[in-house]
Enzyme design. Sequence first.
Site, mmCIF file in Angstrom:
data_model
loop_
_atom_site.group_PDB
_atom_site.id
_atom_site.type_symbol
_atom_site.label_atom_id
_atom_site.label_comp_id
_atom_site.label_asym_id
_atom_site.label_seq_id
_atom_site.Cartn_x
_atom_site.Cartn_y
_atom_site.Cartn_z
ATOM 1 N N ASP A 1 71.041 29.138 36.522
ATOM 2 C CA ASP A 1 72.451 29.385 36.223
ATOM 3 C C ASP A 1 72.653 29.436 34.704
ATOM 4 O O ASP A 1 72.130 28.586 33.965
ATOM 5 C CB ASP A 1 73.315 28.272 36.818
ATOM 6 N N GLU B 1 77.020 34.178 37.637
ATOM 7 C CA GLU B 1 75.970 33.926 36.646
ATOM 8 C C GLU B 1 74.808 33.145 37.244
ATOM 9 O O GLU B 1 73.978 32.593 36.524
ATOM 10 C CB GLU B 1 76.544 33.169 35.441
#
Length: 418
Positions: free
Chosen positions: A295, A337
């Site tokens: 992430d 993301e």
Amino acid sequence: MNERILLIEDSVMITKVLRHLIKTELGLPCDSAGTLQETREFLEKDPDGYFVTVVDLHLPDAPNGEVLDYVLSKKLPCIVLTATYDEGKRETILQKPIVDYVVKESRYSYEYVTRLIRRLLRNRNIKVVVADDSDTSRQYVRQLLVTHLYQVQLAKHGREALEMIKADPEIKMLISDYNMPEMDGFELTRALRREYDKKDLVIIGLSGYGSATLSAKFIKNGANDFLMKPFFHEEFHCRIMHNIEAMENIQALNDAANRDYLTGMYNRRYLFSAAKELYRVAKENGEPLTAAMIDVDHFKRINDTYGHEAGDRAICAFAKMIGETFGDYLAARFGGEEFCVLFPGVSIEKISPMLESFRHKVEQTAIPFLSDHLRLTVSIGATDVLGDSLDNLIRRADVLLYESKDNGRNRLTTDEDI
């Protein structure tokens, strides 16, 4: 691989139109000659410099098509252009090993030329098997295909063709005769359709014998198309092109459904579809399967500070880094993301240094944006604890990812760390 085109045309207007289409539609380099003498100069200077030629039949110093014979003598693929349609001349020209014969009637004619060139570019990467017990027929079909730049392999009977196709997953088309020893065209088609869908392998049947229902029988047994011998080679090429493009269109649709629109990476849907088999193999064979959830830290700050265009640039650059580092494994954009990488056959002990190296690479990379640079860090959670389901394996990696975030971000967390 060479992609330069030689355009041989004495009309300034037509040359401009074709050069414009070649540039805008194909983005390929193009040289142009207006006479036979200029053509000779280009080909003598760089005999291996062109992958295809577009040839006007009538030039000031070659009014009777002499330029075509000259170019063919150089073993170059030729798309023939002519301003007039004459059935006798057309039949004579089509007996030569040309790609196609195009009458200069309208803009569509020139667009068709660019479509042919695009097709030839793609054909260079397409493998075709021709199965026929007649050496004459095999070689005839082979020559037709080679003229269009296909990679061709030959088989004398169905059994040999079947073995070729099973041994090479890159083969995309089979052209098979019906009457063959050991395994005929029907048996070969049925055997292949048990393993290959129409979207993965095009099968075209051929025969010079049998009833008018033979084509229906071939197609009902799984063939995409059928041609009765003897066939006119224009029809042959049209059928081949139609079937190959239909397969490519289906594959493009499937690829679009499985890819993230922004980064081009596989999406979450494809990840779970492909990972089911990886998980099954790992579970049944007692092999490792490591899952890593990755992430981008504080990604919202990039959007808030620089705007969504900067966010998109950052995500694309980050996805490229994932592809460069983990290209041999199954990687996907999980959402936003967040990304996921699966490492079949690799334990957490072996993959941890690679993940840590990737984390460091991201931290050290500056991503250009306008007059500034964007910098990223990532948090990673990774595990090879299979658990009782694929969902639990990925969920465990996600839990470890949030351990990384809770402990300051920009770090890798594995089961050994908690």
